[in-house]
Design a protein around this motif. Structure first.
Motif, PDB file in Angstrom:
ATOM      1  N   ALA A   3     -80.431  51.566   0.409  1.00 28.58           N
ATOM      2  CA  ALA A   3     -81.257  51.560  -0.795  1.00 28.58           C
ATOM      3  C   ALA A   3     -82.718  51.313  -0.444  1.00 28.58           C
ATOM      4  CB  ALA A   3     -80.747  50.498  -1.774  1.00 28.58           C
ATOM      5  N   GLY A   4     -83.165  51.988   0.623  1.00 28.23           N
ATOM      6  CA  GLY A   4     -84.584  51.928   0.991  1.00 28.23           C
ATOM      7  C   GLY A   4     -85.256  53.247   0.651  1.00 28.23           C
ATOM      8  N   ASN A   5     -86.514  53.381   1.033  1.00 26.22           N
ATOM      9  CA  ASN A   5     -87.234  54.616   0.704  1.00 26.22           C
ATOM     10  C   ASN A   5     -86.718  55.828   1.477  1.00 26.22           C
ATOM     11  OD1 ASN A   5     -88.980  53.876  -1.348  1.00 26.22           O
ATOM     12  ND2 ASN A   5     -90.454  52.963   0.066  1.00 26.22           N
ATOM     13  N   VAL A   6     -86.145  55.597   2.669  1.00 21.45           N
ATOM     14  CA  VAL A   6     -85.578  56.738   3.400  1.00 21.45           C
ATOM     15  C   VAL A   6     -84.365  57.268   2.636  1.00 21.45           C
ATOM     16  CG1 VAL A   6     -84.435  57.460   5.529  1.00 21.45           C
ATOM     17  CG2 VAL A   6     -86.491  56.039   5.655  1.00 21.45           C
ATOM     18  N   ASP A  16     -85.655  59.330  -0.110  1.00 20.99           N
ATOM     19  CA  ASP A  16     -86.181  60.610   0.396  1.00 20.99           C
ATOM     20  C   ASP A  16     -85.064  61.621   0.621  1.00 20.99           C
ATOM     21  OD1 ASP A  16     -88.868  60.007   0.465  1.00 20.99           O
ATOM     22  OD2 ASP A  16     -88.983  59.671   2.628  1.00 20.99           O
ATOM     23  N   ARG A  40     -75.384  48.059  -0.882  1.00 21.15           N
ATOM     24  CA  ARG A  40     -74.362  46.999  -0.762  1.00 21.15           C
ATOM     25  C   ARG A  40     -74.708  45.777  -1.608  1.00 21.15           C
ATOM     26  NH1 ARG A  40     -75.321  45.015   5.511  1.00 21.15           N
ATOM     27  NH2 ARG A  40     -77.551  44.674   5.359  1.00 21.15           N
ATOM     28  N   ARG A  41     -75.987  45.672  -1.991  1.00 21.71           N
ATOM     29  CA  ARG A  41     -76.396  44.550  -2.855  1.00 21.71           C
ATOM     30  C   ARG A  41     -76.768  45.100  -4.239  1.00 21.71           C
ATOM     31  NH1 ARG A  41     -80.650  40.810  -0.262  1.00 21.71           N
ATOM     32  NH2 ARG A  41     -81.554  42.616   0.797  1.00 21.71           N
ATOM     33  N   ARG A  51     -84.540  48.005  -1.629  1.00 23.35           N
ATOM     34  CA  ARG A  51     -85.802  48.005  -0.859  1.00 23.35           C
ATOM     35  C   ARG A  51     -86.721  49.166  -1.221  1.00 23.35           C
ATOM     36  NH1 ARG A  51     -84.792  45.727   4.683  1.00 23.35           N
ATOM     37  NH2 ARG A  51     -83.154  44.194   4.330  1.00 23.35           N
ATOM     38  N   GLU A  91     -91.201  55.790  -5.796  1.00 22.30           N
ATOM     39  CA  GLU A  91     -90.188  56.648  -5.185  1.00 22.30           C
ATOM     40  C   GLU A  91     -88.941  56.703  -6.065  1.00 22.30           C
ATOM     41  OE1 GLU A  91     -92.411  54.942  -3.429  1.00 22.30           O
ATOM     42  OE2 GLU A  91     -93.141  56.765  -2.457  1.00 22.30           O
ATOM     43  N   ALA A 128     -78.727  55.617   5.766  1.00 22.70           N
ATOM     44  CA  ALA A 128     -80.176  55.366   5.737  1.00 22.70           C
ATOM     45  C   ALA A 128     -80.347  53.854   5.713  1.00 22.70           C
ATOM     46  CB  ALA A 128     -80.796  56.019   4.509  1.00 22.70           C
ATOM     47  N   VAL A 129     -79.941  53.215   6.831  1.00 23.14           N
ATOM     48  CA  VAL A 129     -79.870  51.752   6.850  1.00 23.14           C
ATOM     49  C   VAL A 129     -80.928  51.148   7.771  1.00 23.14           C
ATOM     50  CG1 VAL A 129     -77.459  51.656   6.134  1.00 23.14           C
ATOM     51  CG2 VAL A 129     -77.973  51.808   8.574  1.00 23.14           C
ATOM     52  N   THR A 175     -90.961  47.894   8.850  1.00 25.70           N
ATOM     53  CA  THR A 175     -91.140  47.564   7.432  1.00 25.70           C
ATOM     54  C   THR A 175     -92.548  47.928   6.985  1.00 25.70           C
ATOM     55  OG1 THR A 175     -91.912  45.379   8.023  1.00 25.70           O
ATOM     56  CG2 THR A 175     -89.580  45.560   7.501  1.00 25.70           C
ATOM     57  N   GLY A 176     -92.690  48.027   5.679  1.00 28.93           N
ATOM     58  CA  GLY A 176     -94.007  48.249   5.101  1.00 28.93           C
ATOM     59  C   GLY A 176     -94.320  49.725   4.950  1.00 28.93           C
TER      60      GLY A 176
HETATM   61  P1  NAP Z   1     -85.214  49.687   4.668  1.00 31.43           P
HETATM   62  O1  NAP Z   1     -86.303  49.698   3.676  1.00 31.43           O
HETATM   63  O2  NAP Z   1     -85.104  48.547   5.601  1.00 31.43           O
HETATM   64  O3  NAP Z   1     -83.826  49.881   3.866  1.00 31.43           O
HETATM   65  C1  NAP Z   1     -82.605  49.847   4.543  1.00 31.43           C
HETATM   66  C2  NAP Z   1     -81.467  49.815   3.531  1.00 31.43           C
HETATM   67  O4  NAP Z   1     -80.243  49.895   4.250  1.00 31.43           O
HETATM   68  C3  NAP Z   1     -81.402  48.535   2.700  1.00 31.43           C
HETATM   69  O5  NAP Z   1     -81.024  48.865   1.402  1.00 31.43           O
HETATM   70  C4  NAP Z   1     -80.296  47.740   3.407  1.00 31.43           C
HETATM   71  O6  NAP Z   1     -79.592  46.861   2.558  1.00 31.43           O
HETATM   72  C5  NAP Z   1     -79.377  48.856   3.801  1.00 31.43           C
HETATM   73  N1  NAP Z   1     -78.463  48.483   4.870  1.00 31.43           N
HETATM   74  C6  NAP Z   1     -78.753  47.954   6.087  1.00 31.43           C
HETATM   75  N2  NAP Z   1     -77.626  47.784   6.806  1.00 31.43           N
HETATM   76  C7  NAP Z   1     -76.607  48.191   6.023  1.00 31.43           C
HETATM   77  C8  NAP Z   1     -75.210  48.261   6.187  1.00 31.43           C
HETATM   78  N3  NAP Z   1     -74.618  47.885   7.325  1.00 31.43           N
HETATM   79  N4  NAP Z   1     -74.467  48.754   5.171  1.00 31.43           N
HETATM   80  C9  NAP Z   1     -75.024  49.157   4.015  1.00 31.43           C
HETATM   81  N5  NAP Z   1     -76.339  49.109   3.794  1.00 31.43           N
HETATM   82  C10 NAP Z   1     -77.132  48.638   4.787  1.00 31.43           C
HETATM   83  O7  NAP Z   1     -85.284  50.966   5.649  1.00 31.43           O
HETATM   84  P2  NAP Z   1     -85.735  52.478   5.440  1.00 31.43           P
HETATM   85  O8  NAP Z   1     -85.312  53.026   4.138  1.00 31.43           O
HETATM   86  O9  NAP Z   1     -85.304  53.154   6.692  1.00 31.43           O
HETATM   87  O10 NAP Z   1     -87.326  52.409   5.450  1.00 31.43           O
HETATM   88  C11 NAP Z   1     -88.044  51.920   6.607  1.00 31.43           C
HETATM   89  C12 NAP Z   1     -89.499  51.675   6.201  1.00 31.43           C
HETATM   90  O11 NAP Z   1     -90.159  52.938   5.967  1.00 31.43           O
HETATM   91  C13 NAP Z   1     -89.642  50.894   4.920  1.00 31.43           C
HETATM   92  O12 NAP Z   1     -90.717  49.997   5.036  1.00 31.43           O
HETATM   93  C14 NAP Z   1     -89.941  51.969   3.894  1.00 31.43           C
HETATM   94  O13 NAP Z   1     -90.626  51.505   2.750  1.00 31.43           O
HETATM   95  C15 NAP Z   1     -90.789  52.934   4.706  1.00 31.43           C
HETATM   96  N6  NAP Z   1     -90.750  54.258   4.093  1.00 31.43           N
HETATM   97  C16 NAP Z   1     -91.609  54.508   3.075  1.00 31.43           C
HETATM   98  C17 NAP Z   1     -91.575  55.720   2.428  1.00 31.43           C
HETATM   99  C18 NAP Z   1     -92.518  55.965   1.284  1.00 31.43           C
HETATM  100  O14 NAP Z   1     -93.418  55.165   1.066  1.00 31.43           O
HETATM  101  N7  NAP Z   1     -92.337  57.023   0.503  1.00 31.43           N
HETATM  102  C19 NAP Z   1     -90.667  56.717   2.787  1.00 31.43           C
HETATM  103  C20 NAP Z   1     -89.772  56.438   3.837  1.00 31.43           C
HETATM  104  C21 NAP Z   1     -89.827  55.195   4.487  1.00 31.43           C
HETATM  105  P3  NAP Z   1     -79.890  45.279   2.585  1.00 31.43           P
HETATM  106  O15 NAP Z   1     -81.175  45.100   1.866  1.00 31.43           O
HETATM  107  O16 NAP Z   1     -78.712  44.717   1.892  1.00 31.43           O
HETATM  108  O17 NAP Z   1     -79.990  44.871   4.036  1.00 31.43           O
END
Ligand code: NAP
Length: 474
Positions: free
Chosen positions: A151-154, A157, A195-196, A202, A207, A317-318, A365-366
């Motif tokens: 549940a992050g921005n990836v 996307d 999962r939460r 996140r 987005e 996308a974790v 992050t960020g």
């Molecule tokens: P992220 O923001 O760290 O999100 C990861 C997600 O995966 C969280 O929801 C996390 O849940 C979940 N997760 C982790 N381990 C897991 C597991 N074993 N089982 C199920 N869920 C799990 O990572 P991201 O989406 O890859 O993004 C990386 C960074 O790039 C972030 O700062 C993001 O904002 C940035 N980004 C920004 C943009 C944009 O601005 N448009 C686009 C893409 C990326 P929990 O919270 O429960 O750990």
């Protein structure tokens, strides 16, 4: 004179170079920005989704920095290969700033992750971003259902790209192969699963809202599932982003079913953690989740109740993870290089001349802008150390040394040649600039050699031909 190498030309590398020439009163400062790819801009080129054109346009300001006469771009130079170790690099420069990001995707560590149809979001993003290392997989787009874990921005996307119609992507620089595959995609329903609860998601609100604005796509949330989250019922104490997210979800939950059914659906699911990816004949058929519930500490616990969601494609996308660079210290627990205000620590002590910025410094992050203050902090440390660093003798010119090691850097003019080749490729396809998706094509274009022409010229089986055979993208 102070000569600095910045390793990585993504936002953190470019902001570091900018801060170095902007904040420094060191006369004769020279900054070489090295990248393992022949192309600059890192995740802005190879991570930001093609339909995020406003964020993509940041390339314009990164470009202005790289065109500064005190800064040189040296593409296709991979530190850690062909004898270009961190120690060797430090013989060529007074200081080196590593801005190498966090290149690896994290895994779920559950059975079935290796099945066909199960991928990291990074693999999918690399494919639609034309990263030359992308594996051109069969992404299972011939099945109606897909599951995105995270549940992050990836996660947002890749969910959006899976339901976007190809004609909306045609004006972007998405590679032709990906555009054609998405045009033929049978995916109609994407479950994005957290999962939460919603208050712990996140993703950022802009987005999230975008999902609700996709044409002919309905966003479905389950009010009962949202209500399990104490932060949903009482959002006042939440951080601003979470509060706004919750409000968007609440509005979707309260929406009456709309008139005619939509062609595509995004289902946002919460409190489900993946326990197994199920398959048949080696191919993904579903994901088994355990239902979770809040544990009162901001995390969740399992309930022993399970649910299966059918899917032909699973994208995890974790999050990303830093990758150790041989010869540079690395903390495996955090996936970062140990540092103090950007100074690399070797055995707990700052290593003279070695610095980090960006994700390899602070973790993945960020948003892009977060890299600015991060780079500034590192550069402030470096410039404070500069008088001592500049006294150390280094090789008079790094280029002959790089050539001697077998590196053939692509200069800025080489990158401009790639841009021209991408505009030409787009022209043959009746599109704007279209990214070249492979090493041969990029290197050929950068060096003005025949590789690009041979691969792409109409009549010789290039992309232009494949498009003609496949008919127009609509
Ligand atoms: P992220 O923001 O760290 O999100 C990861 C997600 O995966 C969280 O929801 C996390 O849940 C979940 N997760 C982790 N381990 C897991 C597991 N074993 N089982 C199920 N869920 C799990 O990572 P991201 O989406 O890859 O993004 C990386 C960074 O790039 C972030 O700062 C993001 O904002 C940035 N980004 C920004 C943009 C944009 O601005 N448009 C686009 C893409 C990326 P929990 O919270 O429960 O750990």
């Amino acid at each position: 004179m102070l000569r600095v190498a910045v390793v990585g030309s993504g936002p953190s590398g470019v902001y570091t170079a900018q801060a170095l020439v902007g904040q420094s009163d060191v006369p004769g400062i020279r900054v070489d920005v090295l990248d393992r790819l022949p192309c600059p801009y890192g995740l802005v080129r190879y991570g930001v989704a093609p339909d995020h054109e406003k964020i993509k346009s940041l390339q314009g300001s990164l470009r202005t920095v790289l065109e500064d006469e005190r800064i040189a771009f040296l593409g296709d130079v991979e530190v850690g290969t062909r004898g270009l170790t961190p120690a060797r690099l430090l013989e060529l420069y007074h200081a080196v700033v590593y801005c190498v990001g966090a290149a690896r995707d994290r895994r779920l560590g559950i059975p079935g992750e290796e099945l066909r149809g199960s991928f990291s979001a990074t693999e999918f993003v690399s494919w639609y971003s034309a990263h030359p290392d992308a594996v051109h997989e069969d992404f299972g787009l011939d099945r109606a259902g897909a599951v995105v874990v995270g549940a992050g921005n990836v996660a947002v996307d890749v969910t959006r790209l899976l339901v976007r119609r190809a004609e909306e992507l045609r004006p972007t620089d998405i590679p032709q192969d990906a555009l054609e595959a998405l045009k033929d995609s049978a995916v109609r329903e994407v479950h994005m699963v957290a999962r939460r609860g919603p208050s712990a998601a996140r993703f950022t609100t802009k987005e999230l809202r975008e999902l609700g604005a996709l044409p002919d796509t309905e966003v479905v949330v389950d009010p009962a599932e949202l209500a399990l989250d104490p932060g949903y019922a009482a959002p006042d104490g939440l951080p601003a982003v979470s509060r706004r997210n919750v409000e968007v979800l609440r509005a979707w939950a309260g929406r009456a079913a709309e008139g005619s059914p939509r062609a595509r659906a995004v289902r946002l699911r919460f409190f489900l953690r993946p326990v197994e990816i199920l398959g048949e004949a080696g191919r993904v058929t579903a994901v088994r989740f355990e239902r979770t519930e809040p544990d009162g500490q901001g995390r969740v616990r399992g309930t022993g109740r399970y649910e299966e969601i059918p899917a032909g494609l699973v994208l995890r996308a974790v999050g990303y993870q830093g990758v150790p660079l041989p010869g540079l210290p690395f903390d495996t627990a955090t996936g970062t290089v140990p540092h103090e205000a950007g100074r690399v620590l070797r055995d707990g002590v700052p290593s003279p001349g070695e610095y980090v910025a960006g994700w390899i410094k602070r973790g993945p992050t960020g948003v892009i802008g977060t890299n600015r203050p991060c780079a500034k902090e590192t550069v402030a440390s470096l410039l404070a150390d500069a008088p001592a660093l500049a006294r150390r003798p280094i090789a008079p010119d790094p280029l002959p040394e790089l050539h001697a090691l077998g590196h053939e850097p692509v200069p800025w003019t080489g990158w401009l040649a790639i841009e021209r080749a991408e505009a030409a490729l787009g022209g043959t396809l009746g599109r704007g600039p279209v990214k070249i998706p492979d090493w041969t094509g990029l290197r050929g274009a950068a060096r003005g050699g025949p590789a690009f022409d041979a691969a792409r010229r109409p009549g010789e089986g290039g992309l232009a031909d494949r498009t003609r055979e496949g008919g127009p993208i609509s």
